[in-house]
Scaffold this active site. Structure first.
Site, PDB file in Angstrom:
ATOM      1  N   THR A  73       0.823  -1.204   0.000  1.00  0.00           N
ATOM      2  CA  THR A  73       0.000   0.000   0.000  1.00  0.00           C
ATOM      3  C   THR A  73       0.861   1.260   0.000  1.00  0.00           C
ATOM      4  OG1 THR A  73      -1.809  -1.167   1.071  1.00  0.00           O
ATOM      5  CG2 THR A  73      -1.809   1.236   1.257  1.00  0.00           C
ATOM      6  N   ASN A 153      -5.424  -9.012  -8.543  1.00  0.00           N
ATOM      7  CA  ASN A 153      -5.541  -9.784  -7.303  1.00  0.00           C
ATOM      8  C   ASN A 153      -6.892 -10.476  -7.135  1.00  0.00           C
ATOM      9  OD1 ASN A 153      -5.837  -6.787  -7.081  1.00  0.00           O
ATOM     10  ND2 ASN A 153      -6.824  -7.335  -5.154  1.00  0.00           N
ATOM     11  N   SER A 201       5.347  -6.845  -2.116  1.00  0.00           N
ATOM     12  CA  SER A 201       5.107  -6.878  -0.679  1.00  0.00           C
ATOM     13  C   SER A 201       5.372  -8.280  -0.129  1.00  0.00           C
ATOM     14  CB  SER A 201       3.648  -6.478  -0.433  1.00  0.00           C
ATOM     15  OG  SER A 201       3.326  -6.568   0.931  1.00  0.00           O
ATOM     16  N   HIS A 203       4.332 -10.090   2.475  1.00  0.00           N
ATOM     17  CA  HIS A 203       3.365 -11.032   3.059  1.00  0.00           C
ATOM     18  C   HIS A 203       2.551 -11.794   2.022  1.00  0.00           C
ATOM     19  CE1 HIS A 203      -0.670  -8.935   2.892  1.00  0.00           C
ATOM     20  NE2 HIS A 203       0.109  -7.897   2.661  1.00  0.00           N
ATOM     21  N   CYS A 326      -9.472  -5.892   1.245  1.00  0.00           N
ATOM     22  CA  CYS A 326      -9.642  -4.482   1.592  1.00  0.00           C
ATOM     23  C   CYS A 326     -11.070  -4.022   1.339  1.00  0.00           C
ATOM     24  CB  CYS A 326      -8.681  -3.638   0.771  1.00  0.00           C
ATOM     25  SG  CYS A 326      -7.113  -4.454   0.524  1.00  0.00           S
TER      26      CYS A 326
END
Ligand SMILES: *Cc1c(COP(=O)(O)O)cnc(C)c1O
Length: 381
Positions: A73, A153, A201, A203, A326
């Site tokens: 993000t 995603n 990212s 994770h 999200c």
């Protein structure tokens, strides 16, 4: 009941134990601030340096092109805002992006629009891919920044980033790609990928949460967002998350090393799941599966409300989602499926399964059985 089955790897992945091992010293004894000019600081700085070297080598970039951030993000916000602000000086005030970007990108675009930028949001085709002719039309000599994600995603669909990048460069614009979802499954190679800015990212590939990278090509100027100390070559203030970047580098190294093996395993699991639910009719795959990540399956079960379906599955020990984590708190239909021309009813009958390297065939069979039972029960209801 057995431990729940996790089929939501596009939202996050569990930390690999081997990664935790590498991180632990930096959460305990080797706790120094990497900027402190004493022994504790030097040890921490050494670890950050090594992590940066490792990431740079793996993505075939230079060490000073790798910036550590707090995750996807922040990287996305930095790329969008920083890229746009830097180019505004040249009188460029147009931003071009796809309609299926992550909310981290979309919210930055909204902000830029409020600040006076012209924002052009590109449609996608039924398969979830941006069409090149729309890119060609949208990208003009007054374009500051073009943004197109590597892989979506919610559907896993791959985007034509090389072509988009070439068009951006032809018009003197910066090109940014959000590779957060692609990074676990496709090698990032900055000798081949001509993007000016790229995010990923930890994770999403079995690393820790709260650690990310922004690659910024040498010679590309983008504005800084997070002010403070002189960390990250003066471009991003804040005490470096030493354990986080150590974990990111280790997790990424493992992801690269084991990528083809993991991809093959995941492909097999997806095939197994589809085969086991093939007795159901009224099932449609959302998105072009020929050009997609191996890990994501977006399915519409005709006549089955996704909220109820997810609730029943969760109750019976299978965890998946309707789309991006999200957005899942909101009742709005997925912006990705909407962009693909699906109506609200279709979108509200669609779910995302995302498979991972630790899933077993047994788990997949159990999930498929439960899928069949739940879909049938809800249709009869
Ligand atoms: C998960 C994700 C992000 C956000 O990354 P965080 O590290 O969770 O902030 C951004 N873009 C895409 C495509 C993602 O899948």
């Amino acid at each position: 009941m057995d431990t729940p089955i996790y089929l939501d790897h596009a939202a996050t992945t569990p930390l690999d134990k081997r990664v935790l091992e590498k991180m632990l010293p930096y959460l305990t004894d080797t706790f120094g601030n990497a900027d402190s000019p004493h022994a504790f600081g030097r040890k921490a700085m050494q670890a950050v340096d090594d992590a940066r070297d490792k990431v740079a080598e793996l993505i075939r970039a230079r060490k000073n092109e790798v910036y550590f951030t707090s995750g996807g993000t922040e990287s996305d916000n930095w790329a969008m805002l920083g890229g746009a602000y830097a180019k505004r000086g040249e009188g460029r005030k147009k931003i071009v992006l796809s309609s299926i970007e992550h909310h981290a990108v979309l919210s930055s675009a909204e902000r830029l629009q409020k600040e006076g930028f012209e924002v052009v949001v590109l449609p996608v085709n039924e398969g979830g891919r941006v069409a090149l002719n729309t890119l060609e039309e949208a990208i003009t000599p007054d374009t500051a920044l073009v943004c197109l994600m590597t892989a979506n995603n919610e559907t896993g669909v791959l985007q034509p980033i090389d072509e988009a990048c070439a068009l951006a460069h032809k018009n003197g614009a910066l090109f940014f790609t959000d590779a957060v979802q692609g990074a676990p499954y496709m090698p990032i190679d900055m000798q081949k990928n001509q993007a000016d800015i790229l995010s990923f990212s930890a994770h999403k590939f079995y690393g820790p949460k709260g650690a990310g990278v922004l690659y910024i090509k040498n010679g590309v100027k983008i504005a800084k967002l997070v002010g403070g100390g002189e960390q990250e070559r003066g471009m991003r203030g804040g005490t470096v998350n030493v354990a986080g970047v150590v974990g990111l580098a280790e997790a990424y190294a493992l992801a690269r090393e084991e990528m083809s093996e993991n991809n093959e395993k995941i492909k097999k699991l997806v095939r197994l799941y589809l085969q086991e639910i093939s007795c159901l009719d009224g099932v449609t795959q959302n998105g072009d599966r020929e050009n997609a990540l191996p890990s994501v399956l977006n399915l519409r079960f005709e006549g089955v409300d996704n909220t109820t379906f997810l609730y029943k599955m969760d109750l019976n020990g299978v965890c998946l989602s309707a789309g991006s984590a999200c957005a899942s708190a909101s009742v709005k239909p997925s912006h990705v499926l909407t962009a693909m021309g699906k109506d609200d009813v279709w979108a509200k009958q669609s779910v995302r399964l995302s498979f991972g390297k630790n899933n077993t065939e047994e788990e997949i069979k159990r999930s498929a059985r439960l899928t069949v039972e739940t879909v049938r029960a809800l249709r009869n209801f």
